[in-house]
Design a protein around this motif. Structure first.
Motif, PDB file in Angstrom:
ATOM      1  N   PHE A  87     -10.349  33.037  -1.935  1.00  0.00           N
ATOM      2  CA  PHE A  87      -9.823  31.956  -2.770  1.00  0.00           C
ATOM      3  C   PHE A  87     -10.919  30.981  -3.194  1.00  0.00           C
ATOM      4  CE2 PHE A  87      -7.170  28.537  -4.199  1.00  0.00           C
ATOM      5  CZ  PHE A  87      -6.091  29.202  -4.733  1.00  0.00           C
ATOM      6  N   ASP A  88     -11.027  30.778  -4.491  1.00  0.00           N
ATOM      7  CA  ASP A  88     -11.966  29.830  -5.099  1.00  0.00           C
ATOM      8  C   ASP A  88     -13.435  30.109  -4.815  1.00  0.00           C
ATOM      9  OD1 ASP A  88     -10.077  28.399  -6.480  1.00  0.00           O
ATOM     10  OD2 ASP A  88      -9.838  26.863  -4.944  1.00  0.00           O
ATOM     11  N   LEU A  89     -13.765  31.332  -4.412  1.00  0.00           N
ATOM     12  CA  LEU A  89     -15.173  31.661  -4.214  1.00  0.00           C
ATOM     13  C   LEU A  89     -15.726  32.277  -5.493  1.00  0.00           C
ATOM     14  CD1 LEU A  89     -15.183  33.208  -0.637  1.00  0.00           C
ATOM     15  CD2 LEU A  89     -15.820  30.904  -1.317  1.00  0.00           C
ATOM     16  N   PRO A  90     -16.851  31.792  -5.981  1.00  0.00           N
ATOM     17  CA  PRO A  90     -17.396  32.323  -7.227  1.00  0.00           C
ATOM     18  C   PRO A  90     -17.794  33.795  -7.146  1.00  0.00           C
ATOM     19  CG  PRO A  90     -18.911  30.728  -6.245  1.00  0.00           C
ATOM     20  CD  PRO A  90     -17.663  30.719  -5.419  1.00  0.00           C
ATOM     21  N   ASP A  91     -18.137  34.268  -5.949  1.00  0.00           N
ATOM     22  CA  ASP A  91     -18.560  35.658  -5.812  1.00  0.00           C
ATOM     23  C   ASP A  91     -17.505  36.500  -5.084  1.00  0.00           C
ATOM     24  OD1 ASP A  91     -18.931  34.356  -3.420  1.00  0.00           O
ATOM     25  OD2 ASP A  91     -20.822  35.353  -2.945  1.00  0.00           O
ATOM     26  N   ALA A  92     -16.234  36.147  -5.265  1.00  0.00           N
ATOM     27  CA  ALA A  92     -15.147  36.888  -4.612  1.00  0.00           C
ATOM     28  C   ALA A  92     -15.128  38.332  -5.097  1.00  0.00           C
ATOM     29  CB  ALA A  92     -13.805  36.232  -4.904  1.00  0.00           C
ATOM     30  N   GLU A  93     -14.723  39.204  -4.208  1.00  0.00           N
ATOM     31  CA  GLU A  93     -14.563  40.622  -4.546  1.00  0.00           C
ATOM     32  C   GLU A  93     -13.710  40.751  -5.811  1.00  0.00           C
ATOM     33  OE1 GLU A  93     -11.955  44.150  -2.543  1.00  0.00           O
ATOM     34  OE2 GLU A  93     -13.119  42.873  -1.195  1.00  0.00           O
ATOM     35  N   GLN A  94     -14.023  41.741  -6.632  1.00  0.00           N
ATOM     36  CA  GLN A  94     -13.312  41.951  -7.897  1.00  0.00           C
ATOM     37  C   GLN A  94     -12.209  43.005  -7.736  1.00  0.00           C
ATOM     38  OE1 GLN A  94     -14.478  40.759 -11.338  1.00  0.00           O
ATOM     39  NE2 GLN A  94     -15.190  39.167  -9.962  1.00  0.00           N
ATOM     40  N   LEU A  95     -11.098  42.788  -8.414  1.00  0.00           N
ATOM     41  CA  LEU A  95     -10.042  43.786  -8.521  1.00  0.00           C
ATOM     42  C   LEU A  95     -10.430  44.770  -9.624  1.00  0.00           C
ATOM     43  CD1 LEU A  95      -7.025  41.341  -8.269  1.00  0.00           C
ATOM     44  CD2 LEU A  95      -7.697  43.041  -6.558  1.00  0.00           C
ATOM     45  N   PRO A  96      -9.790  45.924  -9.693  1.00  0.00           N
ATOM     46  CA  PRO A  96     -10.153  46.918 -10.719  1.00  0.00           C
ATOM     47  C   PRO A  96     -10.062  46.412 -12.159  1.00  0.00           C
ATOM     48  CG  PRO A  96      -8.803  47.946  -9.051  1.00  0.00           C
ATOM     49  CD  PRO A  96      -8.814  46.474  -8.739  1.00  0.00           C
ATOM     50  N   ASP A  97      -9.249  45.396 -12.398  1.00  0.00           N
ATOM     51  CA  ASP A  97      -9.128  44.866 -13.762  1.00  0.00           C
ATOM     52  C   ASP A  97     -10.182  43.813 -14.073  1.00  0.00           C
ATOM     53  OD1 ASP A  97      -8.239  42.695 -12.298  1.00  0.00           O
ATOM     54  OD2 ASP A  97      -6.279  42.566 -13.280  1.00  0.00           O
ATOM     55  N   GLY A  98     -11.107  43.564 -13.123  1.00  0.00           N
ATOM     56  CA  GLY A  98     -12.184  42.607 -13.347  1.00  0.00           C
ATOM     57  C   GLY A  98     -11.869  41.197 -12.886  1.00  0.00           C
ATOM     58  N   HIS A  99     -10.645  40.919 -12.504  1.00  0.00           N
ATOM     59  CA  HIS A  99     -10.289  39.597 -12.003  1.00  0.00           C
ATOM     60  C   HIS A  99     -10.696  39.477 -10.535  1.00  0.00           C
ATOM     61  CE1 HIS A  99      -7.605  39.742 -15.521  1.00  0.00           C
ATOM     62  NE2 HIS A  99      -7.820  38.444 -15.534  1.00  0.00           N
ATOM     63  N   ARG A 126      -7.803  36.933  -4.895  1.00  0.00           N
ATOM     64  CA  ARG A 126      -7.410  35.598  -4.460  1.00  0.00           C
ATOM     65  C   ARG A 126      -6.595  35.623  -3.175  1.00  0.00           C
ATOM     66  NH1 ARG A 126     -11.318  33.711  -6.632  1.00  0.00           N
ATOM     67  NH2 ARG A 126     -11.259  32.844  -8.705  1.00  0.00           N
ATOM     68  N   GLY A 127      -5.980  36.764  -2.854  1.00  0.00           N
ATOM     69  CA  GLY A 127      -5.199  36.860  -1.627  1.00  0.00           C
ATOM     70  C   GLY A 127      -3.718  36.994  -1.893  1.00  0.00           C
ATOM     71  N   MET A 128      -3.001  37.382  -0.844  1.00  0.00           N
ATOM     72  CA  MET A 128      -1.572  37.654  -0.956  1.00  0.00           C
ATOM     73  C   MET A 128      -0.749  36.408  -1.243  1.00  0.00           C
ATOM     74  SD  MET A 128      -1.248  40.844  -0.799  1.00  0.00           S
ATOM     75  CE  MET A 128       0.504  40.933  -0.583  1.00  0.00           C
ATOM     76  N   SER A 129      -1.215  35.235  -0.828  1.00  0.00           N
ATOM     77  CA  SER A 129      -0.441  34.021  -1.090  1.00  0.00           C
ATOM     78  C   SER A 129      -0.316  33.766  -2.585  1.00  0.00           C
ATOM     79  CB  SER A 129      -1.065  32.816  -0.397  1.00  0.00           C
ATOM     80  OG  SER A 129      -2.355  32.541  -0.926  1.00  0.00           O
TER      81      SER A 129
END
Length: 168
Positions: free
Chosen positions: A64-76, A79-82
């Motif tokens: 959540f809110d991390l600039p280098d968070a892991e990417q989902l396949p769609d490029g987004h 953010r987590g299940m919440s």
């Protein structure tokens, strides 16, 4: 949906195996994702009541809110299940562990039931059944064929897509 699949993939990866998950696209627009992982961490408190890890109602600090968070396949970014729970009109989280099964309902990310016992089932895992909020302007998946390209990114998951007869 990709966030829920990533959650299932995390579970398979932590077990160092290929996991199985079933995605069901329901006629009412809801989606359920069931995996064969360990089930969400659930423990007993001092009074013997089950207490589940609050993944559906609290920020996942890994993403959540991390600039280098892991990417989902769609490029987004993940953010987590919440976030899935918050962006859903309702979400039901069912958790199957060796020591029992429980379910809890959320509406727009807020728990509206306590953690309730669920009927016993064989095996362990998690089912997340949710209805995306209709007011959110997001792409709608209507056919299984729209999912297939994104699924290739989840190499640690064997994904089966099911739906109402005649719909998929």
């Amino acid at each position: 949906m990709l966030e829920v699949l990533a959650y299932a993939a995390d579970e398979a990866e932590s077990a160092s195996q290929v996991g199985h998950c079933t995605v069901a696209l329901h006629r009412d627009g809801s989606v359920s994702v069931s995996d064969d992982g360990r089930g969400t961490d659930t423990r007993r408190d001092e009074q013997g009541e089950p207490v589940k890890k609050p993944v559906m109602a609290t920020k996942d600090l890994r993403f959540f809110d991390l600039p280098d968070a892991e990417q989902l396949p769609d490029g987004h970014p993940r953010r987590g299940m919440s976030v899935v729970a918050a962006l859903s009109s309702w979400l039901v989280h069912t958790n199957r562990r060796l020591e029992g099964s429980w379910t809890q309902r959320y509406e727009h990310g807020i728990p509206v039931t306590g953690l309730r016992p669920a009927p016993p089932q064989s095996g362990t895992g998690t089912t997340v059944h949710f209805l995306p909020d209709a007011s959110i302007d997001a792409p709608k998946l209507t056919l299984a064929a729209e999912l297939v390209p994104a699924l290739a990114a989840f190499t640690q998951l064997d994904v089966e897509i099911v739906g109402a007869r005649g719909w998929l």
